[in-house]
Design a protein around this motif. Structure first.
Motif, mmCIF file in Angstrom:
data_model
loop_
_atom_site.group_PDB
_atom_site.id
_atom_site.type_symbol
_atom_site.label_atom_id
_atom_site.label_comp_id
_atom_site.label_asym_id
_atom_site.label_seq_id
_atom_site.Cartn_x
_atom_site.Cartn_y
_atom_site.Cartn_z
ATOM 1 N N ALA A 87 58.144 -81.756 -51.548
ATOM 2 C CA ALA A 87 58.786 -81.067 -50.757
ATOM 3 C C ALA A 87 59.927 -80.393 -51.504
ATOM 4 O O ALA A 87 60.418 -79.195 -51.091
ATOM 5 C CB ALA A 87 59.443 -82.008 -49.788
ATOM 6 N N VAL A 88 60.284 -80.907 -52.865
ATOM 7 C CA VAL A 88 61.245 -80.034 -53.573
ATOM 8 C C VAL A 88 61.083 -79.130 -54.441
ATOM 9 O O VAL A 88 61.675 -78.012 -54.661
ATOM 10 C CB VAL A 88 62.199 -81.233 -54.362
ATOM 11 N N GLN A 89 59.773 -79.226 -54.753
ATOM 12 C CA GLN A 89 58.947 -78.347 -55.865
ATOM 13 C C GLN A 89 58.999 -76.739 -55.117
ATOM 14 O O GLN A 89 58.697 -75.776 -55.938
ATOM 15 C CB GLN A 89 57.986 -78.848 -56.560
ATOM 16 N N GLY A 90 59.012 -76.603 -53.700
ATOM 17 C CA GLY A 90 58.526 -75.407 -53.160
ATOM 18 C C GLY A 90 60.048 -74.614 -53.013
ATOM 19 O O GLY A 90 60.210 -73.610 -52.519
ATOM 20 N N GLU A 91 61.178 -75.274 -53.724
ATOM 21 C CA GLU A 91 62.520 -74.692 -53.499
ATOM 22 C C GLU A 91 62.731 -72.997 -53.639
ATOM 23 O O GLU A 91 63.281 -72.626 -53.110
ATOM 24 C CB GLU A 91 63.502 -75.467 -54.397
ATOM 25 N N ARG A 92 62.292 -72.475 -55.007
ATOM 26 C CA ARG A 92 62.246 -71.230 -55.350
ATOM 27 C C ARG A 92 61.661 -70.634 -54.317
ATOM 28 O O ARG A 92 62.156 -69.341 -53.876
ATOM 29 C CB ARG A 92 61.749 -71.042 -56.581
ATOM 30 N N HIS A 93 60.418 -70.832 -53.824
ATOM 31 C CA HIS A 93 59.754 -69.994 -53.085
ATOM 32 C C HIS A 93 60.555 -69.808 -51.578
ATOM 33 O O HIS A 93 60.703 -69.020 -51.164
ATOM 34 C CB HIS A 93 58.020 -70.608 -52.523
ATOM 35 N N ASP A 94 60.989 -70.948 -51.086
ATOM 36 C CA ASP A 94 61.654 -70.948 -49.863
ATOM 37 C C ASP A 94 63.226 -70.318 -50.159
ATOM 38 O O ASP A 94 63.362 -69.380 -49.031
ATOM 39 C CB ASP A 94 62.386 -72.421 -49.824
ATOM 40 N N GLU A 95 63.731 -70.249 -51.258
ATOM 41 C CA GLU A 95 65.100 -69.488 -51.342
ATOM 42 C C GLU A 95 64.666 -68.013 -51.273
ATOM 43 O O GLU A 95 65.514 -67.073 -50.632
ATOM 44 C CB GLU A 95 65.523 -69.536 -52.783
ATOM 45 N N LEU A 96 63.608 -67.267 -51.962
ATOM 46 C CA LEU A 96 63.167 -65.971 -51.672
ATOM 47 C C LEU A 96 62.893 -65.559 -50.260
ATOM 48 O O LEU A 96 62.906 -64.490 -49.851
ATOM 49 C CB LEU A 96 61.879 -65.762 -52.840
ATOM 50 N N PHE A 97 61.986 -66.394 -49.692
ATOM 51 C CA PHE A 97 61.791 -66.268 -48.292
ATOM 52 C C PHE A 97 63.139 -66.139 -47.445
ATOM 53 O O PHE A 97 63.209 -65.257 -46.549
ATOM 54 C CB PHE A 97 60.919 -67.473 -47.723
ATOM 55 N N TYR A 98 63.928 -67.100 -47.474
ATOM 56 C CA TYR A 98 65.299 -67.132 -46.594
ATOM 57 C C TYR A 98 65.888 -65.661 -46.884
ATOM 58 O O TYR A 98 66.491 -65.081 -46.142
ATOM 59 C CB TYR A 98 66.077 -68.122 -46.993
ATOM 60 N N ASP A 99 66.126 -65.367 -48.203
ATOM 61 C CA ASP A 99 66.867 -64.046 -48.708
ATOM 62 C C ASP A 99 66.112 -62.910 -47.959
ATOM 63 O O ASP A 99 66.692 -61.961 -47.429
ATOM 64 C CB ASP A 99 66.726 -63.924 -50.218
ATOM 65 N N ASP A 100 64.780 -62.746 -48.073
ATOM 66 C CA ASP A 100 64.055 -61.815 -47.488
ATOM 67 C C ASP A 100 64.291 -61.554 -45.807
ATOM 68 O O ASP A 100 64.498 -60.754 -45.141
ATOM 69 C CB ASP A 100 62.681 -61.772 -47.676
ATOM 70 N N MET A 101 64.242 -62.893 -45.140
ATOM 71 C CA MET A 101 64.577 -62.985 -43.825
ATOM 72 C C MET A 101 65.971 -62.562 -43.298
ATOM 73 O O MET A 101 66.068 -61.853 -42.306
ATOM 74 C CB MET A 101 64.119 -64.430 -43.508
ATOM 75 N N ILE A 102 66.738 -62.819 -44.157
ATOM 76 C CA ILE A 102 68.081 -62.528 -43.908
ATOM 77 C C ILE A 102 68.371 -60.953 -44.066
ATOM 78 O O ILE A 102 68.920 -60.415 -43.200
ATOM 79 C CB ILE A 102 69.122 -63.254 -44.847
ATOM 80 N N LYS A 103 67.707 -60.598 -45.098
ATOM 81 C CA LYS A 103 67.651 -59.005 -45.166
ATOM 82 C C LYS A 103 66.968 -58.288 -43.848
ATOM 83 O O LYS A 103 67.355 -57.024 -43.525
ATOM 84 C CB LYS A 103 67.110 -58.459 -46.224
ATOM 85 N N LEU A 104 65.878 -58.963 -43.468
ATOM 86 C CA LEU A 104 65.082 -58.362 -42.201
ATOM 87 C C LEU A 104 65.638 -58.278 -41.002
ATOM 88 O O LEU A 104 65.549 -57.664 -40.109
ATOM 89 C CB LEU A 104 63.653 -58.839 -42.252
#
Length: 155
Positions: free
Chosen positions: A32-49
């Motif tokens: 669950a913790v190891q996907g952290e970086r992927h999640d951060e990038l996803f949230y950043d993109d969603m905030i921009k969109l």
């Protein structure tokens, strides 16, 4: 009036279908913790969109909750095993095709997290760790509701 089952001195070994072992629960925390970086990038993109400031704030609040969950899971893992969770190999990141498709991905990601965390919860002994995972699980349900709201708002 309360119903009570008769006591016969024998307890069936009923197990929910999501029950797992303690060792598997620890592995699931690590995953669950190891996907952290992927999640951060996803949230950043969603905030921009996100089309409005209100929607950006909702997604940012979910992202902030997730950061807290990761910190708690890391700490819990360290306390239970004496080890830190190593960084995972960098996987390629796929950006959301659109805001709406990203909301669908996020919604089903939150629902999948509820199922994973329920399994982790089932294997922990009663106490602070089990209570913490229950709180995280409830946050994931709240996030799914927020993503459902955002999807309905933009459909």
């Amino acid at each position: 009036m309360y119903w009570s089952a008769p006591v016969y001195g024998y307890r069936q070994t009923f197990q929910p279908v999501w029950a797992t072992t303690y060792a598997h629960a620890l592995d699931m925390i690590k995953e669950a913790v190891q996907g952290e970086r992927h999640d951060e990038l996803f949230y950043d993109d969603m905030i921009k969109l996100a089309p409005t400031q209100e929607q950006k704030k909702i997604i940012a609040s979910i992202r902030d909750d997730e950061r807290g969950h990761n910190r708690m899971f890391r700490s819990m893992y360290r306390e239970l095993t004496g080890q830190d969770i190593p960084l995972a190999a960098e996987e390629p990141y796929e950006k959301p095709r659109s805001y709406l498709s990203g909301l669908v991905t996020a919604l089903f990601g939150e629902l999948a997290a509820v199922e994973r965390y329920r399994t982790i919860w089932s294997a922990l002994p009663p106490g602070v760790y089990k209570d913490t995972v229950l709180g995280i699980l409830m946050d994931e349900q709240k996030h799914a509701t927020k993503y459902n709201y955002l999807y309905a708002l933009n459909k």
